[in-house]
Design a protein around this motif. Structure first.
Motif, mmCIF file in Angstrom:
data_model
loop_
_atom_site.group_PDB
_atom_site.id
_atom_site.type_symbol
_atom_site.label_atom_id
_atom_site.label_comp_id
_atom_site.label_asym_id
_atom_site.label_seq_id
_atom_site.Cartn_x
_atom_site.Cartn_y
_atom_site.Cartn_z
ATOM 1 N N GLY A 349 0.813 -1.207 0.000
ATOM 2 C CA GLY A 349 0.000 0.000 0.000
ATOM 3 C C GLY A 349 0.846 1.256 0.000
ATOM 4 N N SER A 350 2.054 1.164 0.556
ATOM 5 C CA SER A 350 3.048 2.230 0.477
ATOM 6 C C SER A 350 4.408 1.581 0.666
ATOM 7 C CB SER A 350 2.813 3.292 1.558
ATOM 8 O OG SER A 350 3.748 4.356 1.427
ATOM 9 N N ARG A 351 5.374 1.976 -0.158
ATOM 10 C CA ARG A 351 6.697 1.349 -0.053
ATOM 11 C C ARG A 351 7.313 1.613 1.307
ATOM 12 N NH1 ARG A 351 10.384 -0.782 1.161
ATOM 13 N NH2 ARG A 351 12.224 -1.458 0.015
ATOM 14 N N VAL A 352 7.117 2.794 1.831
ATOM 15 C CA VAL A 352 7.446 3.116 3.216
ATOM 16 C C VAL A 352 6.274 3.921 3.770
ATOM 17 C CG1 VAL A 352 9.970 3.056 3.073
ATOM 18 C CG2 VAL A 352 8.755 5.145 2.460
ATOM 19 N N ALA A 353 6.002 3.760 5.054
ATOM 20 C CA ALA A 353 4.894 4.476 5.676
ATOM 21 C C ALA A 353 5.284 4.879 7.086
ATOM 22 C CB ALA A 353 3.642 3.599 5.706
ATOM 23 N N LEU A 354 4.712 5.988 7.547
ATOM 24 C CA LEU A 354 4.903 6.434 8.921
ATOM 25 C C LEU A 354 3.698 5.994 9.743
ATOM 26 C CD1 LEU A 354 6.236 10.009 8.174
ATOM 27 C CD2 LEU A 354 7.533 8.171 9.260
ATOM 28 N N LEU A 355 3.979 5.342 10.871
ATOM 29 C CA LEU A 355 2.915 4.788 11.698
ATOM 30 C C LEU A 355 2.932 5.452 13.075
ATOM 31 C CD1 LEU A 355 3.564 1.046 10.780
ATOM 32 C CD2 LEU A 355 1.893 2.579 9.756
ATOM 33 N N PRO A 356 2.084 6.485 13.292
ATOM 34 C CA PRO A 356 2.012 7.103 14.618
ATOM 35 C C PRO A 356 1.392 6.125 15.612
ATOM 36 C CG PRO A 356 0.328 7.996 13.155
ATOM 37 C CD PRO A 356 1.182 7.108 12.318
ATOM 38 N N ASN A 357 2.045 5.920 16.740
ATOM 39 C CA ASN A 357 1.590 4.935 17.716
ATOM 40 C C ASN A 357 0.466 5.530 18.568
ATOM 41 O OD1 ASN A 357 1.222 2.898 19.543
ATOM 42 N ND2 ASN A 357 3.334 2.867 20.307
ATOM 43 N N LEU A 358 -0.757 5.115 18.286
ATOM 44 C CA LEU A 358 -1.911 5.625 19.029
ATOM 45 C C LEU A 358 -1.963 5.070 20.447
ATOM 46 C CD1 LEU A 358 -4.632 5.508 16.223
ATOM 47 C CD2 LEU A 358 -2.962 7.272 16.731
ATOM 48 N N ASN A 359 -1.110 4.111 20.748
ATOM 49 C CA ASN A 359 -0.980 3.571 22.109
ATOM 50 C C ASN A 359 0.307 4.044 22.770
ATOM 51 O OD1 ASN A 359 -2.168 0.499 20.673
ATOM 52 N ND2 ASN A 359 -3.408 2.064 21.667
ATOM 53 N N CYS A 360 0.848 5.134 22.258
ATOM 54 C CA CYS A 360 2.081 5.705 22.802
ATOM 55 C C CYS A 360 1.932 5.978 24.297
ATOM 56 C CB CYS A 360 2.390 7.000 22.046
ATOM 57 S SG CYS A 360 3.788 7.926 22.681
ATOM 58 N N GLY A 361 2.984 5.674 25.069
ATOM 59 C CA GLY A 361 2.929 5.816 26.518
ATOM 60 C C GLY A 361 2.969 7.254 27.000
ATOM 61 N N ASP A 362 3.482 8.161 26.197
ATOM 62 C CA ASP A 362 3.525 9.569 26.562
ATOM 63 C C ASP A 362 2.111 10.140 26.406
ATOM 64 O OD1 ASP A 362 3.687 12.454 26.295
ATOM 65 O OD2 ASP A 362 5.852 12.235 26.032
ATOM 66 N N PRO A 363 1.463 10.558 27.509
ATOM 67 C CA PRO A 363 0.062 10.988 27.418
ATOM 68 C C PRO A 363 -0.158 12.184 26.508
ATOM 69 C CG PRO A 363 1.007 11.534 29.573
ATOM 70 C CD PRO A 363 1.989 10.648 28.887
ATOM 71 N N VAL A 364 0.817 13.093 26.445
ATOM 72 C CA VAL A 364 0.655 14.259 25.585
ATOM 73 C C VAL A 364 0.659 13.837 24.113
ATOM 74 C CG1 VAL A 364 1.644 16.473 24.874
ATOM 75 C CG2 VAL A 364 1.669 15.805 27.297
ATOM 76 N N TRP A 365 1.658 13.037 23.737
ATOM 77 C CA TRP A 365 1.734 12.593 22.350
ATOM 78 C C TRP A 365 0.602 11.629 22.008
ATOM 79 C CZ3 TRP A 365 3.806 14.927 18.553
ATOM 80 C CH2 TRP A 365 4.950 15.706 18.730
ATOM 81 N N GLN A 366 0.189 10.815 22.973
ATOM 82 C CA GLN A 366 -0.936 9.922 22.710
ATOM 83 C C GLN A 366 -2.174 10.734 22.361
ATOM 84 O OE1 GLN A 366 -3.687 7.583 25.637
ATOM 85 N NE2 GLN A 366 -1.867 6.302 25.322
ATOM 86 N N GLY A 367 -2.423 11.801 23.125
ATOM 87 C CA GLY A 367 -3.579 12.641 22.827
ATOM 88 C C GLY A 367 -3.474 13.314 21.472
ATOM 89 N N LEU A 368 -2.277 13.776 21.126
ATOM 90 C CA LEU A 368 -2.094 14.424 19.825
ATOM 91 C C LEU A 368 -2.276 13.436 18.678
ATOM 92 C CD1 LEU A 368 0.959 16.746 20.583
ATOM 93 C CD2 LEU A 368 -1.356 17.487 19.952
ATOM 94 N N PHE A 369 -1.673 12.259 18.779
ATOM 95 C CA PHE A 369 -1.774 11.279 17.701
ATOM 96 C C PHE A 369 -3.205 10.773 17.529
ATOM 97 C CE2 PHE A 369 2.971 10.052 18.192
ATOM 98 C CZ PHE A 369 3.325 11.031 17.273
ATOM 99 N N ARG A 370 -3.974 10.780 18.613
ATOM 100 C CA ARG A 370 -5.354 10.312 18.498
ATOM 101 C C ARG A 370 -6.282 11.387 17.933
ATOM 102 N NH1 ARG A 370 -6.582 6.394 23.774
ATOM 103 N NH2 ARG A 370 -4.808 4.987 23.423
ATOM 104 N N ASP A 371 -5.789 12.584 17.781
ATOM 105 C CA ASP A 371 -6.557 13.645 17.148
ATOM 106 C C ASP A 371 -6.264 13.615 15.652
ATOM 107 O OD1 ASP A 371 -7.430 16.218 16.134
ATOM 108 O OD2 ASP A 371 -7.550 16.877 18.227
ATOM 109 N N VAL A 372 -7.304 13.398 14.846
ATOM 110 C CA VAL A 372 -7.108 13.229 13.413
ATOM 111 C C VAL A 372 -6.447 14.445 12.773
ATOM 112 C CG1 VAL A 372 -9.402 14.100 12.722
ATOM 113 C CG2 VAL A 372 -8.222 12.417 11.291
#
Length: 641
Positions: A349-372
């Motif tokens: 589907g993509s030769r390389v892709a970036l996968l933001p971890n929606l289960n990231c342990g950092d609460p700030v980044w988790q909240g940001l990544f879960r915001d579309v």
């Protein structure tokens, strides 16, 4: 559906007659035998060809495929990176109970035919006279042994019955109808069943019972079993059975097979030799038994020098271990060695892709990544055209991580979703998220005052990953998001992701970019712990709720619900509707950030090798690398056709 399949079987049977007639005429002619077998046939040590193939073999009409019937003989050299890569012979050889055609439609292969009722009852019919590679008949006893004594044995299947064999959590009823007919029946539909049989790593329903019983505690004495365990250096009978029964990675040269070639080399080794299976079930339109090629020799080499060896004429057929980055060098080798280089399209589907971890342990980044808005902004900030030109010479397709035009499910809006280069909109979305404060270098700050630096982890196995990430570093810096590249080993990815330690990973996009509606859409939903964008949610689904937890994000949960709905379908039309709903959600929500797809894969082969397609789709699923293109029909001639 039954009537249609039976009609197709009758038509196929009519087509068999000319080939079978020619096969019968050639039965006593040693010259029509593959040379390695002709002497054994002459001496009476092996039956002639007409008696080795099934009464109704699978006839491959090469002329109808635009190819030429071939002649016997020759050895093919391949280079592999490790012993485990002998699995490539199973994938590329592609003998399956039910497999995919080149049009990715299901077709009987090892089976003579099958019938499907209501998507939940499957009746399999074996070919009369079909034999394992050691000459022993293939019968329903092989299915019975595999089901009752292996799949249902708690010592051999500690995890229980495989998920693909469950419909609404329940396994099938298995019946032996007669010596050549078996049936699997569920109370609910099981649309996963046929795709799991046609897969690159297929579901195991058929083991050679006559051989495997000697390693099963039900059939041999304890003393005999202990002696075999000692010889194999294992402590449990189950470990012995598993070791001796591996079909996907054929490490046991004594294990009878139905593949076109059989391994003759025991581990450990630096070279593996695969000889033709004298009882293979396919013939060409002239009645000649396949495969045409006598032998494959697989030589182990350091993965890093496989391209150099292939370009130096040390391989007769090579696709694994080389990449588009090697193309110019490999193409230049055509001037020095008798090789050809084709370019096939990768099915990712993509030769390389970036996968933001929606289960990231950092609460700030988790909240940001879960915001579309964050995911969309990061995607819009990437200049895919620059990456395509710099890394893929402009030959790829700038796209979201989605399916390719070769899929009947493709729609242009999936590829275009949030994949244009639009830094202005990216900046607006980031501002809407509240990331308006910046440091002295113009980089955005998180609400807690930290610099909004995204750490992207990569396995570091390819220069391509780091080359692409360096370009994206410049792109994101323009919208105030610094990027830091961190190299991790592949084996630590999963544990770090599950623990929430990975913020974002660079990995491959969707593995199957050319699906049909009848293929499982699980890649689009949290369904496995190996999915780096939502490993905890994936583990929850994979473990049937025992581990991890359900998605907190409504859109991700909707994908899980749709996947469950797909598993209850009985028609292709129903499945297609679900696929489209899932594709629309997945691409609009940017759960993975695709870059470029439709990239090219070099294939190096001997200039004397015929029937190698000029163009093809290359991927693990569903094309099984070279599998659907029938490597058993490749043959050596004076020049390439």
């Amino acid at each position: 559906m039954i009537t249609r399949r039976l009609t197709l079987s009758l038509l196929a049977g009519a087509a068999l007659t000319p080939a079978l007639t020619r096969l019968s005429r050639a039965a006593g002619t040693p010259g029509d035998e593959p040379q390695p077998l002709a002497e054994a046939v002459t001496k009476g040590e092996m039956p002639p060809m007409a008696e080795r193939v099934p009464k109704a073999p699978r006839v491959i009409n090469l002329a109808a495929m635009g190819r030429k019937p071939g002649v016997y003989g020759g050895t093919v050299r391949m280079i592999i990176g490790s012993q485990k890569d002998i699995r490539l012979m199973t994938i590329n050889g592609y003998a399956r109970l039910v497999g995919y055609s080149q049009e990715l439609q299901f077709q009987a292969d090892i089976l003579e035919r099958y019938e499907e009722e209501e998507g939940r009852i499957f009746t399999f019919h074996l070919r009369e006279g079909h034999r394992w590679s050691d000459g022993h008949p293939v019968t329903s006893e092989d299915f019975r042994y595999t089901w009752e004594d292996v799949v249902l044995n708690e010592d051999l299947r500690k995890g229980g019955v495989q998920r693909e064999l469950l419909a609404e959590g329940k396994p099938p009823r298995f019946e032996v109808i007669d010596e050549r007919t078996v049936r699997y029946s569920w109370d609910a539909p099981n649309p996963d069943f046929l795709p799991s049989l046609a897969a690159a790593s297929p579901l195991t329903l058929l083991l050679p019972a006559h051989y495997m019983k000697q390693f099963h505690k039900k059939y041999v004495s304890e003393d005999d079993l202990k002696a075999k365990m000692k010889a194999a250096r294992v402590k449990k009978w189950a470990d012995l059975h598993i070791k001796m029964s591996r079909q996907y990675r054929p490490e046991n040269p004594d294990l009878p097979t139905l593949d076109p070639w059989r391994n003759t080399t025991a581990l450990p080794a630096e070279q593996f030799i695969f000889d033709r299976n004298p009882y293979f079930h396919r013939v060409d339109e002239n009645g000649r038994q396949l495969p045409y090629i006598d032998r494959f020799v697989l030589n182990i080499s350091s993965a890093g020098i496989i391209p150099a060896k292939a370009g130096a004429g040390e391989a007769d057929l090579q696709v694994s271990g080389i990449d588009f980055i090697d193309y110019a060098f490999l193409k230049d080798s055509e001037k020095r060695y008798p090789v050809k280089v084709n370019l096939w399209k990768r099915t990712l589907g993509s030769r390389v892709a970036l996968l933001p971890n929606l289960n990231c342990g950092d609460p700030v980044w988790q909240g940001l990544f879960r915001d579309v808005r964050m995911r969309r902004a990061l995607s819009l900030a990437i200049n895919r055209h620059e990456i395509n030109m710099a890394a893929f010479y402009g030959l790829g397709k700038e796209s979201a991580d989605t399916i390719l035009p070769e899929s009947p499910l493709f729609r242009p809006e999936y590829a275009k979703a949030w994949s244009s280069y639009d830094p202005a909109t990216a900046n607006r979305l980031l501002d809407e998220l509240g990331l308006t404060a910046r440091d002295g270098d113009g980089m955005r700050l998180l609400p807690d005052g930290r610099v909004a630096r995204i750490v992207v982890e990569t396995a570091g196995e390819s220069n391509l990953d780091t080359d692409v990430l360096e370009l994206i570093t410049d792109h994101w810096a323009k919208v105030g998001i610094p990027l830091f590249i961190k190299t991790s080993q592949r084996e630590v990815f999963r544990n770090r992701a599950m623990g929430g330690d990975i913020m974002m990973a660079m990995w491959l996009g969707l593995d199957n970019g050319v699906p049909t509606a009848d293929m499982n859409p699980g890649e689009l939903a949290p369904s496995a712990d190996s999915q780096l964008q939502w490993p905890v949610w994936g583990m929850h689904h994979l473990s049937l709720g025992q581990f991890g937890h359900a998605p907190e994000l409504p859109e991700a949960q909707k994908l899980v619900d749709l996947l469950k709905e797909w598993k209850r379908t009985t028609t292709t039309l129903e499945r297609a509707a679900i696929w489209h709903e899932m594709l629309a959600i997945y691409t609009d929500q940017v759960f993975s950030i695709g870059i470029v797809n439709g990239t090219l894969q070099p294939l190096v082969y001997s200039a004397r090798m015929n029937n190698v397609p000029e163009n093809g789709l290359y991927g693990f699923e569903p094309t099984c690398y070279l599998g659907i293109y029938m490597m058993d029909t490749f043959w050596y001639g004076d020049s390439v056709s």
